[in-house]
Scaffold this motif. Structure first.
Motif, PDB file in Angstrom:
ATOM      1  N   PRO A  33      -2.588  -9.684 -16.304  1.00 20.93           N
ATOM      2  CA  PRO A  33      -1.762  -9.145 -17.174  1.00 20.93           C
ATOM      3  C   PRO A  33      -1.243  -8.422 -17.278  1.00 20.93           C
ATOM      4  N   LYS A  34      -1.712  -7.456 -16.059  1.00 20.93           N
ATOM      5  CA  LYS A  34      -0.795  -5.988 -16.024  1.00 20.93           C
ATOM      6  C   LYS A  34       0.449  -6.415 -14.902  1.00 20.93           C
ATOM      7  N   LEU A  35       0.892  -6.975 -14.494  1.00 26.12           N
ATOM      8  CA  LEU A  35       1.740  -8.012 -13.972  1.00 26.12           C
ATOM      9  C   LEU A  35       2.524  -8.835 -14.495  1.00 26.12           C
ATOM     10  N   ALA A  36       2.297  -8.718 -15.603  1.00 28.72           N
ATOM     11  CA  ALA A  36       3.789  -9.522 -16.223  1.00 28.72           C
ATOM     12  C   ALA A  36       4.680  -9.628 -15.981  1.00 28.72           C
ATOM     13  N   GLU A  37       4.436  -7.967 -16.202  1.00 22.39           N
ATOM     14  CA  GLU A  37       6.465  -7.818 -15.917  1.00 22.39           C
ATOM     15  C   GLU A  37       7.137  -8.519 -15.138  1.00 22.39           C
ATOM     16  N   ASN A  38       6.685  -8.864 -13.361  1.00 25.44           N
ATOM     17  CA  ASN A  38       6.677  -9.171 -12.717  1.00 25.44           C
ATOM     18  C   ASN A  38       6.458 -10.955 -12.393  1.00 25.44           C
ATOM     19  N   ALA A  39       6.382 -11.726 -13.967  1.00 21.01           N
ATOM     20  CA  ALA A  39       6.108 -12.918 -14.173  1.00 21.01           C
ATOM     21  C   ALA A  39       7.115 -13.615 -13.311  1.00 21.01           C
ATOM     22  N   GLU A  40       8.454 -13.956 -13.775  1.00 25.39           N
ATOM     23  CA  GLU A  40       9.548 -14.062 -13.122  1.00 25.39           C
ATOM     24  C   GLU A  40       9.766 -14.024 -12.529  1.00 25.39           C
ATOM     25  N   THR A  41       9.713 -13.142 -11.233  1.00 17.80           N
ATOM     26  CA  THR A  41       9.727 -13.454  -9.889  1.00 17.80           C
ATOM     27  C   THR A  41       8.591 -13.280  -8.765  1.00 17.80           C
ATOM     28  N   ASN A  42       8.854 -13.686  -7.531  1.00 13.05           N
ATOM     29  CA  ASN A  42       7.891 -14.149  -6.851  1.00 13.05           C
ATOM     30  C   ASN A  42       7.439 -12.708  -6.279  1.00 13.05           C
ATOM     31  N   ILE A  43       6.285 -12.401  -6.549  1.00  9.44           N
ATOM     32  CA  ILE A  43       6.240 -11.045  -5.880  1.00  9.44           C
ATOM     33  C   ILE A  43       5.269 -11.331  -3.961  1.00  9.44           C
ATOM     34  N   ASN A  44       4.632  -9.949  -3.884  1.00  3.57           N
ATOM     35  CA  ASN A  44       4.086  -9.533  -2.790  1.00  3.57           C
ATOM     36  C   ASN A  44       2.942  -8.914  -2.490  1.00  3.57           C
ATOM     37  N   ILE A  45       1.696 -10.301  -2.283  1.00  2.52           N
ATOM     38  CA  ILE A  45       0.553  -9.708  -2.645  1.00  2.52           C
ATOM     39  C   ILE A  45      -0.767  -8.997  -1.706  1.00  2.52           C
ATOM     40  N   LEU A  46      -1.500  -8.617  -1.809  1.00  2.26           N
ATOM     41  CA  LEU A  46      -2.297  -8.144  -0.135  1.00  2.26           C
ATOM     42  C   LEU A  46      -3.818  -8.640  -0.632  1.00  2.26           C
ATOM     43  N   ASP A  47      -4.276  -9.185   0.431  1.00  2.00           N
ATOM     44  CA  ASP A  47      -5.586  -9.330  -0.383  1.00  2.00           C
ATOM     45  C   ASP A  47      -6.883  -8.945   0.960  1.00  2.00           C
ATOM     46  N   ILE A  48      -6.976  -7.853   0.769  1.00  2.00           N
ATOM     47  CA  ILE A  48      -7.803  -7.487   1.920  1.00  2.00           C
ATOM     48  C   ILE A  48      -9.731  -7.494   1.915  1.00  2.00           C
ATOM     49  N   THR A  92      -8.237  -0.018   7.875  1.00  2.00           N
ATOM     50  CA  THR A  92      -8.679   0.881   8.272  1.00  2.00           C
ATOM     51  C   THR A  92      -8.018   1.572   9.645  1.00  2.00           C
ATOM     52  N   ASP A  93      -7.658   0.821   9.882  1.00  2.00           N
ATOM     53  CA  ASP A  93      -7.144   1.467  11.292  1.00  2.00           C
ATOM     54  C   ASP A  93      -5.729   1.904  11.314  1.00  2.00           C
ATOM     55  N   THR A  94      -5.144   3.032  12.221  1.00  2.00           N
ATOM     56  CA  THR A  94      -3.969   3.777  11.751  1.00  2.00           C
ATOM     57  C   THR A  94      -2.976   3.595  12.008  1.00  2.00           C
ATOM     58  N   LYS A  95      -2.771   2.436  13.053  1.00  2.00           N
ATOM     59  CA  LYS A  95      -1.318   1.182  13.208  1.00  2.00           C
ATOM     60  C   LYS A  95      -0.904  -0.102  12.107  1.00  2.00           C
ATOM     61  N   PHE A  96      -2.330   0.004  11.601  1.00  2.00           N
ATOM     62  CA  PHE A  96      -2.601  -1.375  10.442  1.00  2.00           C
ATOM     63  C   PHE A  96      -1.275  -1.271   9.529  1.00  2.00           C
ATOM     64  N   PHE A  97      -0.806  -2.757   8.879  1.00  4.50           N
ATOM     65  CA  PHE A  97      -0.148  -2.590   8.627  1.00  4.50           C
ATOM     66  C   PHE A  97       1.068  -3.547   8.275  1.00  4.50           C
ATOM     67  N   PRO A  98       1.241  -4.473   8.227  1.00  3.63           N
ATOM     68  CA  PRO A  98       2.339  -6.217   8.090  1.00  3.63           C
ATOM     69  C   PRO A  98       3.430  -5.373   7.296  1.00  3.63           C
ATOM     70  N   ASP A  99       4.569  -6.135   8.161  1.00 13.82           N
ATOM     71  CA  ASP A  99       6.118  -5.179   7.907  1.00 13.82           C
ATOM     72  C   ASP A  99       6.421  -5.404   6.537  1.00 13.82           C
ATOM     73  N   LEU A 100       5.050  -5.652   5.350  1.00  9.36           N
ATOM     74  CA  LEU A 100       5.656  -5.896   4.117  1.00  9.36           C
ATOM     75  C   LEU A 100       5.615  -4.649   3.016  1.00  9.36           C
ATOM     76  N   SER A 101       5.899  -4.677   1.854  1.00  8.50           N
ATOM     77  CA  SER A 101       5.148  -3.832   0.991  1.00  8.50           C
ATOM     78  C   SER A 101       5.158  -4.583  -0.507  1.00  8.50           C
ATOM     79  N   PHE A 102       4.084  -3.886  -1.324  1.00 10.12           N
ATOM     80  CA  PHE A 102       2.962  -4.939  -2.239  1.00 10.12           C
ATOM     81  C   PHE A 102       3.495  -4.738  -3.318  1.00 10.12           C
ATOM     82  N   GLU A 103       3.539  -5.575  -4.453  1.00 14.22           N
ATOM     83  CA  GLU A 103       3.038  -5.165  -5.445  1.00 14.22           C
ATOM     84  C   GLU A 103       1.724  -5.147  -5.898  1.00 14.22           C
TER      85      GLU A 103
END
Length: 205
Positions: A33-48, A92-103
């Motif tokens: 429900p807190k992501l509802a404002e982005n319901a009409e767009t394709n958002i990026n999610i990271l599941d850790i 936990t790796d300081t070099k970690f992160f996919p080349d994306l930013s996430f909602e």
């Protein structure tokens, strides 16, 4: 055996896909429900800490591009072929992160398994950096019950106050903070049920 070696062994011998159903319930009732404002767009999610099967395999009618990350190579090798992108990686790796930013960065019980404060600090810094401004971090974490002490091998169980202070110290604002009492968790080592409380928290960058 350290925690990473234990979970590699666990996923190597695991037979069926599974995840904690409470995670899917948390997403559907509280996070979505807190992501509802982005319901009409394709958002990026990271599941850790997705393990071998992300909860987002079972989320219906939801426009999102999902990246699922776990440090266990055996979990990633076992993962299904689907629209979800599974990656081996360590938050936990300081070099970690996919080349994306996430909602949304969703914690599938990853933080319960990060047991040193140094590694937890690195993980929170990575998460904060990986979120878009206004993005959400959602997590379901075991917390100590009042008046007693709970312990599970290879996992950390902090108090609710400790977790609140930890998350705030990394620059997040807390939007949702709910504790469920007397939750049962099975130890992967000996099958013994451990009673503790469960914290559901949604924080915003």
């Amino acid at each position: 055996m350290d925690s990473k070696a234990f979970f590699e062994k666990f996923f190597k011998s695991k037979k069926d896909y599974s995840y904690s159903k409470s995670l899917l319930d948390f997403f559907e009732k509280d996070v979505r429900p807190k992501l509802a404002e982005n319901a009409e767009t394709n958002i990026n999610i990271l599941d850790i800490g997705s393990g071998d099967y992300s909860i987002f395999e079972d989320v219906k009618d939801f426009r999102a591009s999902v990246t699922a990350v776990d440090f266990s190579k055996h979990a990633i090798l076992r993962s299904p072929k689907s629209k979800i992108k599974y990656l081996e990686g360590d938050i936990t790796d300081t070099k970690f992160f996919p080349d994306l930013s996430f909602e949304l960065i969703f914690d599938s019980h990853c933080f319960n398994c990060i047991t040193t404060q140094d590694e937890r600090d690195k993980a929170f810094k990575n998460i904060f950096a990986g979120l878009k401004t206004g993005g959400l971090f959602a997590s379901e974490m075991m917390v100590q019950p009042v008046g007693t002490k709970a312990a599970i091998p290879f996992k950390i169980i902090k108090t609710a106050l400790e977790l609140e202070e930890e998350i705030l110290s990394h620059g997040f604002g807390i939007n949702y903070f709910m504790i469920s009492k007397d939750c049962g968790f099975m130890s992967e080592i000996d099958g013994v049920e451990i009673k503790c409380d469960l914290l559901k928290i949604i924080a915003r960058k």
